[in-house]
Every structure is written in structure tokens, then in C-alpha cells.
Design a protein around this motif. Sequence first.
Motif, PDB file in Angstrom:
ATOM      1  N   ALA A   1      42.072  48.962  18.075  1.00  0.00           N
ATOM      2  CA  ALA A   1      41.375  48.355  16.923  1.00  0.00           C
ATOM      3  C   ALA A   1      40.887  46.955  17.270  1.00  0.00           C
ATOM      4  CB  ALA A   1      42.309  48.334  15.711  1.00  0.00           C
ATOM      5  N   LEU A   2      40.642  46.712  18.556  1.00  0.00           N
ATOM      6  CA  LEU A   2      40.123  45.414  19.010  1.00  0.00           C
ATOM      7  C   LEU A   2      38.599  45.463  18.988  1.00  0.00           C
ATOM      8  CD1 LEU A   2      43.046  45.485  20.023  1.00  0.00           C
ATOM      9  CD2 LEU A   2      42.275  44.485  22.157  1.00  0.00           C
ATOM     10  N   PRO A   3      37.938  44.289  18.980  1.00  0.00           N
ATOM     11  CA  PRO A   3      36.475  44.318  19.056  1.00  0.00           C
ATOM     12  C   PRO A   3      36.019  45.116  20.271  1.00  0.00           C
ATOM     13  CG  PRO A   3      37.268  42.088  18.660  1.00  0.00           C
ATOM     14  CD  PRO A   3      38.475  42.928  18.937  1.00  0.00           C
TER      15      PRO A   3
ATOM     16  N   VAL B   1      47.394  42.490  24.506  1.00  0.00           N
ATOM     17  CA  VAL B   1      47.234  43.684  25.353  1.00  0.00           C
ATOM     18  C   VAL B   1      46.273  43.348  26.482  1.00  0.00           C
ATOM     19  CG1 VAL B   1      46.583  46.125  25.392  1.00  0.00           C
ATOM     20  CG2 VAL B   1      47.420  45.094  23.281  1.00  0.00           C
TER      21      VAL B   1
ATOM     22  N   ALA C   1      31.483  36.631  17.033  1.00  0.00           N
ATOM     23  CA  ALA C   1      31.963  36.715  15.653  1.00  0.00           C
ATOM     24  C   ALA C   1      31.566  38.016  14.970  1.00  0.00           C
ATOM     25  CB  ALA C   1      31.437  35.524  14.855  1.00  0.00           C
ATOM     26  N   MET C   2      30.313  38.413  15.115  1.00  0.00           N
ATOM     27  CA  MET C   2      29.837  39.581  14.355  1.00  0.00           C
ATOM     28  C   MET C   2      28.984  40.493  15.213  1.00  0.00           C
ATOM     29  SD  MET C   2      28.584  38.416  10.622  1.00  0.00           S
ATOM     30  CE  MET C   2      29.730  37.784   9.412  1.00  0.00           C
TER      31      MET C   2
ATOM     32  N   PHE D   1      34.452  44.241   5.775  1.00  0.00           N
ATOM     33  CA  PHE D   1      35.840  44.612   5.535  1.00  0.00           C
ATOM     34  C   PHE D   1      35.977  46.112   5.247  1.00  0.00           C
ATOM     35  CE2 PHE D   1      39.171  45.545   2.502  1.00  0.00           C
ATOM     36  CZ  PHE D   1      40.278  45.084   3.183  1.00  0.00           C
TER      37      PHE D   1
ATOM     38  N   ALA E   1      35.954  48.126   8.370  1.00  0.00           N
ATOM     39  CA  ALA E   1      37.197  47.987   9.143  1.00  0.00           C
ATOM     40  C   ALA E   1      38.279  48.878   8.537  1.00  0.00           C
ATOM     41  CB  ALA E   1      37.644  46.529   9.148  1.00  0.00           C
TER      42      ALA E   1
ATOM     43  N   HIS F   1      38.149  49.645  14.238  1.00  0.00           N
ATOM     44  CA  HIS F   1      37.442  48.350  14.191  1.00  0.00           C
ATOM     45  C   HIS F   1      36.095  48.508  13.481  1.00  0.00           C
ATOM     46  CE1 HIS F   1      35.675  44.449  15.239  1.00  0.00           C
ATOM     47  NE2 HIS F   1      36.921  44.068  15.457  1.00  0.00           N
ATOM     48  N   SER F   2      35.701  47.444  12.749  1.00  0.00           N
ATOM     49  CA  SER F   2      34.429  47.504  12.014  1.00  0.00           C
ATOM     50  C   SER F   2      33.236  47.624  12.960  1.00  0.00           C
ATOM     51  CB  SER F   2      34.277  46.291  11.090  1.00  0.00           C
ATOM     52  OG  SER F   2      34.377  45.098  11.817  1.00  0.00           O
TER      53      SER F   2
HETATM   54  C1  LIG Z   1      32.567  33.949   9.744  1.00  0.00           C
HETATM   55  C2  LIG Z   1      32.786  35.352   9.247  1.00  0.00           C
HETATM   56  C3  LIG Z   1      32.748  35.619   7.889  1.00  0.00           C
HETATM   57  C4  LIG Z   1      32.960  36.914   7.417  1.00  0.00           C
HETATM   58  N1  LIG Z   1      32.928  37.152   6.065  1.00  0.00           N
HETATM   59  C5  LIG Z   1      33.122  38.405   5.597  1.00  0.00           C
HETATM   60  C6  LIG Z   1      33.089  38.673   4.191  1.00  0.00           C
HETATM   61  O1  LIG Z   1      32.899  37.771   3.367  1.00  0.00           O
HETATM   62  N2  LIG Z   1      33.269  39.966   3.770  1.00  0.00           N
HETATM   63  C7  LIG Z   1      33.486  40.980   4.660  1.00  0.00           C
HETATM   64  O2  LIG Z   1      33.642  42.138   4.232  1.00  0.00           O
HETATM   65  N3  LIG Z   1      33.534  40.748   5.994  1.00  0.00           N
HETATM   66  C8  LIG Z   1      33.354  39.496   6.479  1.00  0.00           C
HETATM   67  N4  LIG Z   1      33.381  39.262   7.832  1.00  0.00           N
HETATM   68  C9  LIG Z   1      33.606  40.401   8.737  1.00  0.00           C
HETATM   69  C10 LIG Z   1      35.072  40.759   8.815  1.00  0.00           C
HETATM   70  O3  LIG Z   1      35.802  39.599   9.183  1.00  0.00           O
HETATM   71  C11 LIG Z   1      35.271  41.852   9.878  1.00  0.00           C
HETATM   72  O4  LIG Z   1      34.474  42.951   9.590  1.00  0.00           O
HETATM   73  C12 LIG Z   1      36.736  42.277   9.913  1.00  0.00           C
HETATM   74  O5  LIG Z   1      37.564  41.182  10.249  1.00  0.00           O
HETATM   75  C13 LIG Z   1      36.935  43.360  10.943  1.00  0.00           C
HETATM   76  O6  LIG Z   1      38.291  43.734  10.909  1.00  0.00           O
HETATM   77  P1  LIG Z   1      38.906  44.537  12.106  1.00  0.00           P
HETATM   78  O7  LIG Z   1      40.357  44.728  11.801  1.00  0.00           O
HETATM   79  O8  LIG Z   1      38.072  45.738  12.379  1.00  0.00           O
HETATM   80  O9  LIG Z   1      38.746  43.591  13.384  1.00  0.00           O
HETATM   81  P2  LIG Z   1      39.151  42.081  13.679  1.00  0.00           P
HETATM   82  O10 LIG Z   1      39.300  41.294  12.427  1.00  0.00           O
HETATM   83  O11 LIG Z   1      38.182  41.638  14.731  1.00  0.00           O
HETATM   84  O12 LIG Z   1      40.583  42.250  14.311  1.00  0.00           O
HETATM   85  C14 LIG Z   1      40.773  42.548  15.673  1.00  0.00           C
HETATM   86  C15 LIG Z   1      42.125  41.983  16.049  1.00  0.00           C
HETATM   87  O13 LIG Z   1      42.370  42.271  17.419  1.00  0.00           O
HETATM   88  C16 LIG Z   1      43.041  41.152  17.975  1.00  0.00           C
HETATM   89  N5  LIG Z   1      42.865  41.177  19.430  1.00  0.00           N
HETATM   90  C17 LIG Z   1      41.742  40.951  20.161  1.00  0.00           C
HETATM   91  N6  LIG Z   1      41.995  41.094  21.470  1.00  0.00           N
HETATM   92  C18 LIG Z   1      43.317  41.422  21.588  1.00  0.00           C
HETATM   93  C19 LIG Z   1      44.171  41.719  22.700  1.00  0.00           C
HETATM   94  N7  LIG Z   1      43.716  41.722  23.953  1.00  0.00           N
HETATM   95  N8  LIG Z   1      45.472  42.021  22.437  1.00  0.00           N
HETATM   96  C20 LIG Z   1      45.944  42.044  21.165  1.00  0.00           C
HETATM   97  N9  LIG Z   1      45.178  41.790  20.078  1.00  0.00           N
HETATM   98  C21 LIG Z   1      43.885  41.487  20.294  1.00  0.00           C
HETATM   99  C22 LIG Z   1      42.353  39.954  17.325  1.00  0.00           C
HETATM  100  O14 LIG Z   1      43.184  38.809  17.406  1.00  0.00           O
HETATM  101  C23 LIG Z   1      42.191  40.456  15.899  1.00  0.00           C
HETATM  102  O15 LIG Z   1      43.311  40.136  15.107  1.00  0.00           O
HETATM  103  C24 LIG Z   1      33.197  37.969   8.329  1.00  0.00           C
HETATM  104  C25 LIG Z   1      33.239  37.707   9.710  1.00  0.00           C
HETATM  105  C26 LIG Z   1      33.045  36.412  10.160  1.00  0.00           C
HETATM  106  C27 LIG Z   1      33.110  36.149  11.640  1.00  0.00           C
END
Ligand SMILES: Cc1cc2nc3c(=O)[nH]c(=O)nc-3n(C[C@H](O)[C@H](O)[C@H](O)COP(=O)(O)OP(=O)(O)OC[C@H]3O[C@@H](n4cnc5c(N)ncnc54)[C@H](O)[C@@H]3O)c2cc1C
Length: 409
Positions: A217-219, A177, A346-347, A383, A386, A374-375
Motif C-alpha cells: 500500500a505504498l506509493p 520496508v 505528493a500527488m 481519500f 485509498a 494505494h490511491s
Molecule cells: C497536500 C495534500 C493534500 C491533500 N488533500 C486531500 C483532501 O483534502 N482530500 C482527499 O481526499 N485527499 C487529499 N489528498 C490525497 C490523500 O492524502 C491521498 O490520496 C491519501 O493519503 C492516499 O492514502 P494511501 O493510504 O493510499 O497512501 P499514503 O497516504 O501515501 O500512504 C502510504 C504510506 O506508506 C508509507 N511508506 C512509504 N514508503 C514506505 C516504506 N518503504 N516502508 C514502509 N512504509 C512506507 C508512507 O509513510 C505512508 O504512510 C491530499 C494529498 C496531499 C499531498
Amino acid sequence: MGLVQAYGPDDEPIYDPRHLCHAPQERVFIDGQWREGLSARDLLDPEGTGGVAVLAEFEAQVRAYQNYRDAQGRRAFALPVAESTTAAEILALDDMSMRDYFDRAGWSSERLRWYVDYCCRDDYGCTLETTSAWAGWHYFCSRPINGEYLTWPEGNGRIVRHLMDRVGDHVRAGMLVYRLRSTSGDDNGSSAGVEADVLDTQTDTPVRYRARRAIYALPRFTAGHVIEGYPPSDPGANAFTYCPWMVANLTVDRLPDGAAWDNVLYDSPSLGYVVATHQNLRVTPGPSVLTYYRPLSIPNPEVARAWMLEQRWDDWVSMIFADLAQAHPEIESLVRHIDVMLWGHAMIRPVPGFVWGEARRRAVDPHGAIRFAHSDMSGISLFEEAQYHGVRAAEAVMDDLGHAHQSSL
Ligand SMILES: Cc1cc2nc3c(=O)[nH]c(=O)nc-3n(C[C@H](O)[C@H](O)[C@H](O)COP(=O)(O)OP(=O)(O)OC[C@H]3O[C@@H](n4cnc5c(N)ncnc54)[C@H](O)[C@@H]3O)c2cc1C
């Protein structure tokens, strides 16, 4: 997903043991040897110099916050964050750092400070100094006492596969997007909604979607670049800051001796490594993958990000070997291959004032026909957060569109 086999007398889930993290779960390399376990208590030196009394006070405070309930029965620190109390005495913890809390409490034990700093880096990518005391205590007090870990060899891939089995027909992957616009209805009868301009990365062609609603739901840091007219003069947009991380997968011919699931090195800039094959029910030794984590928490995200980009693959490999060699002098001879991944944002960082600040609280406010998930919306990267925000946003859209549903929250 077939994870829960039954429910206990208090309605607590009883999990299929194949999905619970197998023993040995955790160990830490300290004082030149591995010690099983990874709690503050496991780290105390055998002579127990002064730290024992501080630890008892720390543990008493953990219990007090775990047992806390406000007048509405809300916990001090809940998962999801949205179910936590908003009582002033608990929210005040968000105004100070975890280090300030320790200083005020007079807790000077070096090992306890290291342990809490490690936990902050592990869950938030922040240090004792940069984690708000609210987020610091949330780490220790929001989870059930004696809770267990669910984990899979392929990590979250298991959950993704489960969801794709059910709704895969409706998912279009590889779609980037690059512009999202909230539209108002016009006199020609078109209704209010959203227009999304997307790059189909398989065909390298732009595609436009129109919808009545969209869930973003993007960062969060991407929103100002993607959503037209957003944020609407939001002074708090810069409040969302992110820690960069380096994550490496080391393919090894065999596991280091005695490997647990999580293997932590005391006083290291890394968090150690997790054995990716730990849940495999294999009895003979063989190749494995060690996932090595290093949050780049200092001195600040901008400097750390710039430094990260200057490092080459062999720089990272040298750093990883030097770090792990303290505990595994033979590590280089075990490794066949190393993949290094750099995560610039990342976080989300729960720095003092962020989790309960205006910018974070208002981040979920809809923008026209766009809702936010998004988280990042919770201010901590977990997790459960999120999941919560995804369901919350989906239910809000169903409410908007008049779809009857029963809430899952
Ligand atoms: C190294 C690491 C270790 C972790 N370990 C843990 C753990 O052990 N336990 C835990 O609970 N949490 C952990 N986390 C946190 C967890 O990964 C996140 O809280 C979770 O992934 C958030 O999910 P989300 O769906 O909100 O967002 P995200 O996982 O950030 O998903 C966002 C999505 O949007 C997509 N996106 C971005 N921009 C665009 C665009 N322009 N167009 C289309 N798509 C796009 C991305 O590709 C991604 O797939 C960890 C995080 C990291 C970085």
C-alpha cells in the motif's frame, strides 16, 4: 466514529453537525476584496461580461454528466473510479486535456478557466493543460449535488486514532520496508508467500518477516525499488508521474479578519490557506494555524522538484508572505512561526491517457503473493480511492486464503 446520527428517507446519512465543515466555509480574494463562496458563479465579475453565457453552458454540462447513467446504471464519473462507466464516449475524454475540452467548446471566459485550473491544481496538482478532461469532469461530477465536507481540526489524524483504537495492538509503526520478495514453495515443505526485509527505525536493526500474502500500500513509484523483480518488464512503469507540493503551517497570534475555513487567492500560484482550528468550538479569538498549500505544477515535475530543493526556508517564507500580503497586508505581524514541508511525490498526476491507460489499469494485478493497494491505483489522489483499494486488496487476500467474509464494497 460516531459521525452518522441517522439515515434519511432515501437512506442518506445524516451527519453529526460537529463534524461537518462550519460556516463560513470558503471565500476568494478577487478584485481587491474577499468574496464569500468558491464556485465558478461566485467568481463572475459584477458587470458579468460574456462569462455568464459560458458559465451556463459549463453548468449544463456538469448536470448532464451528473445525470448520465450507462446501460448497467453506472455513472459517468463515480467515486470510487472503479464504479464509473467504461462507455467509449466517456473514456474518450481521457485522451484530451481539460484545456482542449474548453478550446473545443469555445469557452474562453478567463475566470472560468482560472477556476477550473484552480480545481485541477487543488485535487490533482495539475493545470488545465495537464489534467485529462476525464479527470477534470470527475472533479465536478462525481460528488453528490450539495454534498457537505467532513473535516476535523487534526485532519486525517482523527481517522488514524479511530483505527488505532481498534487494531493498534497489531500495528508496528516506524518499520521501513526496503525489500519485498515473492517466494515460491520448495520441496522442504515451505509454502509460497512473501519475505519482507524491514528496518526497525527505533532500534536501527533489520528484521525479516515471512507471510503468506502481503498488501503493498505504498506509493507506486517505490515499487520498482522495493519489490524484487518488479515490474516484470512493464513498459508503462513511467506512466506514473507525481506533482511535488510545498505545504507550510503558519502559527499566528490571531486569525486574519473574516477568515473562512478555505481562503483562496485569485490568480495566485498557491491555493491559499485553510484554517486548521476552524472546527474548534471556541468563541474567544486566539492563536491559530494557517495551512498554506502550493502545488508545484509547472513546468513539469522533474524541473519543479529540482527547483523546490534549491529553495531555502527563508525563500519559502518570503514567497508565502508576498503571496498572502495581497489580501492580508498585516500577515507578517501575525505570524509567530512557520514550518515548511516539501513533498517530492505528493500527488499522482491524471495527465491525458493515464487514468484509463494500460499501465494504470494493470497496476492492481498481483505480483506473486503480493497484492496492491494505494490511491495511486485509481490515478487520482483522493481519500475515497485509498479506502476503496485498501478494502479491495484485503478482500482479495481473504479470498486467496479462503477466509469467508462479506464484501464491504
Ligand atoms: C497536500 C495534500 C493534500 C491533500 N488533500 C486531500 C483532501 O483534502 N482530500 C482527499 O481526499 N485527499 C487529499 N489528498 C490525497 C490523500 O492524502 C491521498 O490520496 C491519501 O493519503 C492516499 O492514502 P494511501 O493510504 O493510499 O497512501 P499514503 O497516504 O501515501 O500512504 C502510504 C504510506 O506508506 C508509507 N511508506 C512509504 N514508503 C514506505 C516504506 N518503504 N516502508 C514502509 N512504509 C512506507 C508512507 O509513510 C505512508 O504512510 C491530499 C494529498 C496531499 C499531498
